[in-house]
Design a protein around this motif. Structure first.
Motif, short mmCIF file in Angstrom:
data_model
loop_
_atom_site.label_atom_id
_atom_site.label_comp_id
_atom_site.label_asym_id
_atom_site.label_seq_id
_atom_site.Cartn_x
_atom_site.Cartn_y
_atom_site.Cartn_z
N GLU A 329 -0.06 7.11 -5.03
CA GLU A 329 -0.90 5.93 -4.88
C GLU A 329 -0.80 5.37 -3.46
O GLU A 329 0.17 5.63 -2.74
N PHE A 330 -1.79 4.59 -3.10
CA PHE A 330 -1.83 3.95 -1.78
C PHE A 330 -1.83 2.44 -1.99
O PHE A 330 -2.66 1.91 -2.73
N ILE A 331 -0.88 1.76 -1.35
CA ILE A 331 -0.77 0.30 -1.47
C ILE A 331 -1.12 -0.33 -0.12
O ILE A 331 -0.53 0.01 0.91
N ASN A 332 -2.08 -1.21 -0.15
CA ASN A 332 -2.53 -1.92 1.05
C ASN A 332 -1.81 -3.25 1.11
O ASN A 332 -1.87 -4.04 0.17
N CYS A 333 -1.12 -3.50 2.21
CA CYS A 333 -0.29 -4.70 2.33
C CYS A 333 -0.76 -5.55 3.51
O CYS A 333 -0.93 -5.04 4.62
N TYR A 334 -0.94 -6.81 3.26
CA TYR A 334 -1.26 -7.77 4.32
C TYR A 334 -0.08 -8.72 4.46
O TYR A 334 0.41 -9.28 3.48
N GLY A 335 0.38 -8.89 5.68
CA GLY A 335 1.48 -9.81 5.89
C GLY A 335 1.68 -10.06 7.37
O GLY A 335 1.08 -9.41 8.22
N SER A 336 2.53 -11.02 7.66
CA SER A 336 2.83 -11.33 9.06
C SER A 336 4.22 -11.92 9.15
O SER A 336 4.77 -12.45 8.18
N ALA A 337 4.78 -11.85 10.35
CA ALA A 337 6.08 -12.45 10.60
C ALA A 337 6.04 -13.96 10.40
O ALA A 337 7.06 -14.59 10.10
N ASP A 338 4.85 -14.55 10.54
CA ASP A 338 4.73 -16.00 10.42
C ASP A 338 4.95 -16.50 9.00
O ASP A 338 5.18 -17.69 8.80
N GLY A 339 4.84 -15.62 8.00
CA GLY A 339 5.19 -16.04 6.65
C GLY A 339 4.09 -15.99 5.64
O GLY A 339 3.86 -16.96 4.92
N CYS A 342 0.41 -10.52 0.98
CA CYS A 342 -0.40 -10.22 -0.18
C CYS A 342 -0.55 -8.70 -0.23
O CYS A 342 -0.69 -8.06 0.81
N THR A 343 -0.52 -8.12 -1.41
CA THR A 343 -0.53 -6.67 -1.49
C THR A 343 -1.24 -6.20 -2.75
O THR A 343 -1.21 -6.89 -3.78
N THR A 344 -1.88 -5.05 -2.65
CA THR A 344 -2.38 -4.40 -3.86
C THR A 344 -1.19 -3.81 -4.61
O THR A 344 -0.05 -3.90 -4.14
N ASP A 345 -1.44 -3.22 -5.76
CA ASP A 345 -0.33 -2.64 -6.51
C ASP A 345 -0.73 -1.26 -7.03
O ASP A 345 -1.83 -0.76 -6.75
N LEU A 346 0.15 -0.66 -7.77
CA LEU A 346 -0.09 0.70 -8.25
C LEU A 346 -1.28 0.79 -9.20
O LEU A 346 -1.85 1.87 -9.40
N ARG A 347 -1.66 -0.33 -9.78
CA ARG A 347 -2.77 -0.33 -10.73
C ARG A 347 -4.11 -0.68 -10.09
O ARG A 347 -5.13 -0.67 -10.77
N SER A 348 -4.10 -1.01 -8.81
CA SER A 348 -5.34 -1.40 -8.14
C SER A 348 -6.28 -0.21 -8.00
O SER A 348 -5.86 0.88 -7.61
N ALA A 349 -7.55 -0.42 -8.32
CA ALA A 349 -8.55 0.64 -8.19
C ALA A 349 -8.74 1.00 -6.73
O ALA A 349 -8.57 0.16 -5.85
N PRO A 350 -9.11 2.25 -6.44
CA PRO A 350 -9.31 2.67 -5.05
C PRO A 350 -10.26 1.76 -4.28
O PRO A 350 -10.02 1.45 -3.12
N ALA A 351 -11.33 1.31 -4.92
CA ALA A 351 -12.29 0.45 -4.22
C ALA A 351 -11.63 -0.85 -3.79
O ALA A 351 -11.92 -1.38 -2.71
N ALA A 352 -10.75 -1.39 -4.63
CA ALA A 352 -10.07 -2.64 -4.28
C ALA A 352 -9.12 -2.43 -3.11
O ALA A 352 -8.97 -3.30 -2.25
N VAL A 353 -8.47 -1.27 -3.06
CA VAL A 353 -7.55 -0.98 -1.96
C VAL A 353 -8.33 -0.84 -0.65
O VAL A 353 -7.87 -1.24 0.42
N HIS A 354 -9.53 -0.28 -0.71
CA HIS A 354 -10.34 -0.12 0.49
C HIS A 354 -10.73 -1.46 1.09
O HIS A 354 -10.68 -1.67 2.29
N SER A 355 -11.14 -2.37 0.24
CA SER A 355 -11.80 -3.58 0.74
C SER A 355 -10.96 -4.83 0.66
O SER A 355 -11.33 -5.85 1.23
N ALA A 356 -9.85 -4.79 -0.05
CA ALA A 356 -9.06 -6.01 -0.26
C ALA A 356 -7.58 -5.72 -0.05
O ALA A 356 -7.16 -4.58 0.12
#
Length: 557
Positions: A329-339, A342-356
């Motif tokens: 699976e591919f997990i898309n993670c958004y984050g920053s050192a500033d604090g 937000c991340t997708t998970d193993l159950r997220s559909a491929p389309a959601a991982v692409h765009s969110a």
């Protein structure tokens, strides 16, 4: 004594509630580590380029380092700066600083004289641990040159030399830490470094609770096997993403941390096959380099539950290729050192991982989308992404950044633009300061990058704004090419964007610069600042399809 000045911008009532709700383990990082030493002393804690180290052996080295720092006069609350490659030495120093209540300031190799001076000077670092030399850079000489400008620096430890002030000597002969030292879980533990858009690096102070609790929940939520964690970190442990190495993988969850001193695509594949990690943490560029490696299709990746990508947006083609060729699976993670996280998970559909980038987790960080007027935006409306939760940092080292990046009740103002859809997924559309303003119209470089990355000739891409006296800015596409591909012209690329993806002509890049490879920053991201400087110094002619007059759209995104 030069203890770090710290004030928590998050209200005490919120911290207390998160503790009551069980989001914080309620113990400092070193105490959490010691519990695992007792429970499974023979489990491997760290695997690096040189060796495997069990929890028992790591604890011995940590105790010696902590005792040596105490003997050298380092007090609770003082800063220990560390500039080392990823490896067990860096892990031991993280834990040793935590053991004595000091605050560790890790910063990656590659930061030179100017950044070292500003980081050590502004943090009032009392101690620093550096390598003698890595590659062609003599870090000990850099420090010697700037040390007269660092009045608070009392202790210098150097790796790779012999003598009383060598790291090797401290690890071998340091006096074991004596007695019970109480360190509050709410005390500062680590300073994360982020350059962002600032001329000088930002330094963000995190508590033991925020690291082990908030960030611990983020990593814990990705681990779905009934076995101890086995995490491979391709990013530097000194980076924001890498801060989940020692404090989370080892201290919070008692797992095995696998690292390499310097990213190498072939070695990364060997580590996956040899050491069987469940999760791999890297930036999209690293995965692209691994996918292009000749050994990719011969490597056994059956241990993997997911590859986790952060640091920059990832295009659909890379997501699909990772799923297919890593067979996971591919997990898309958004984050920053500033604090914020937000991340997708193993159950997220491929389309959601692409765009969110997933649905916000309140055990990590809640998310708001805020307009320029300070109001919360409606579903689907773009605004600035704000974050607040158990992983929220205490404050910045520099108070002026508190004024700029923190809002009432401790909310972090990320400077990123995004929106929440009706399913609650967060979408990131770009950075406020990276938006290219051409003729009065706001253009998102991220949108163009994600589309150009799907062109068959393009290996890497980054779009940057170049100052223009008539239009304000123009967009330049900086690309590197896949092996054997002929360089496309700007006209061919813009035609591809229009014909294949239907991109509006007003959003097309007007300039093209082709590089052998796009440079990476110390944290492994494409270095847009370097690209912008490089392209700005090269005479350019705008494409014939470029707008020639400002467009008074009044558009806001």
């Amino acid at each position: 004594m030069t203890a770090l000045a710290v004030h928590d911008l998050v209200p005490d009532t919120l911290r207390s509630w998160w503790s009551y709700a069980g989001y914080y383990p309620g113990k400092d990082i070193y105490s959490l580590f010691c519990e695992h030493v007792v429970e499974h002393p023979g489990r491997v804690a760290v695997i690096d380029d040189d060796r495997e180290l069990t929890y028992r052996d790591l604890a011995i080295y940590v105790s010696r380092l902590a005792g040596a720092f105490v003997e050298a006069g380092i007090q609770p609350g003082e800063v220990i700066a560390v500039q080392l490659p990823s490896g067990w030495h860096a892990v031991a120093l993280d834990l040793a600083a935590a053991a004595i209540g000091a605050v560790v300031l890790p910063y990656p190799l590659g930061r030179g004289r100017r950044d070292t001076l500003t980081l050590l000077g502004r943090s009032c670092a009392a101690a620093v641990v550096i390598p003698c030399k890595v590659g062609g850079t003599a870090y000990d000489q850099i420090l010697e040159e700037i040390r007269p400008q660092l009045p608070y620096l009392r202790v210098v430890v150097i790796a790779g030399i012999r003598g009383a002030n060598s790291l090797e000597d401290w690890l071998t002969n340091g006096p074991p830490l004596r007695g019970q030292r109480h360190v509050a879980s709410s005390a500062p533990a680590r300073i994360l470094v982020s350059s962002g858009s600032e001329a000088d690096p930002k330094m963000i102070i995190y508590s033991h609770d925020a690291l082990a609790g908030g960030r611990g929940a983020f990593i814990g939520g990705l681990h779905d096997v009934h076995a101890p964690m086995r995490n491979l970190f391709l990013v530097p442990l000194a980076s924001s993403f890498g801060s989940s190495g020692t404090a989370v993988t080892i201290a919070r969850h008692g797992g095995t941390l696998i690292v390499q001193s310097r990213f190498d695509a072939g070695l990364a594949l060997e580590l996956i096959e040899a050491h069987r990690p469940y999760l791999v943490f890297g930036v999209p560029t690293m995965y692209q380099m691994m996918l292009d490696h000749p050994r990719m299709n011969q490597v056994d990746t059956s241990s993997l539950r997911a590859v986790v990508a952060g640091g920059s947006r990832v295009d659909p083609a890379t997501v699909a290729a990772c799923r297919e060729r890593f067979r996971t699976e591919f997990i898309n993670c958004y984050g920053s050192a500033d604090g914020v996280n937000c991340t997708t998970d193993l159950r997220s559909a491929p389309a959601a991982v692409h765009s969110a980038v997933g649905v916000p987790n309140p055990q990590v960080a809640a998310i708001r989308i805020v307009g320029d007027d300070g109001r919360d935006m409606a579903e689907g409306e773009v605004g600035e992404i704000w974050g607040l939760g158990p992983m929220s940092p205490m404050c910045y080292v520099d108070p002026e950044f508190d004024q700029k990046y923190r809002a009432q009740d401790g909310w972090v103002r990320t400077g990123d633009l995004g929106y929440l859809d009706k399913q609650g997924f967060l979408h990131v559309v770009g950075r406020r300061n990276e938006i290219i303003i051409r003729g009065g119209r706001n253009l998102s470089p991220v949108e163009v990058e994600l589309l150009l990355a799907q062109h068959p000739a393009v290996k890497q891409v980054a779009c940057v704004g170049i100052a223009d006296p008539r239009m304000g800015e123009r967009m330049c596409a900086c690309v590197s090419l896949r092996d054997g591909q002929a360089p496309p012209t700007l006209s061919q690329l813009t035609q591809y964007l229009v014909d294949t993806h239907g991109l509006e002509p007003v959003k097309l890049p007007e300039l093209l610069q082709i590089f052998d490879t796009l440079p990476l920053s110390a944290a492994g991201k494409i270095d847009k600042r370097w690209l912008r400087d490089q392209v700005s110094s090269t005479p350019q002619s705008p494409a014939s399809n470029a707008p020639t007059e400002p467009e008074p759209t009044g558009e806001r995104r």
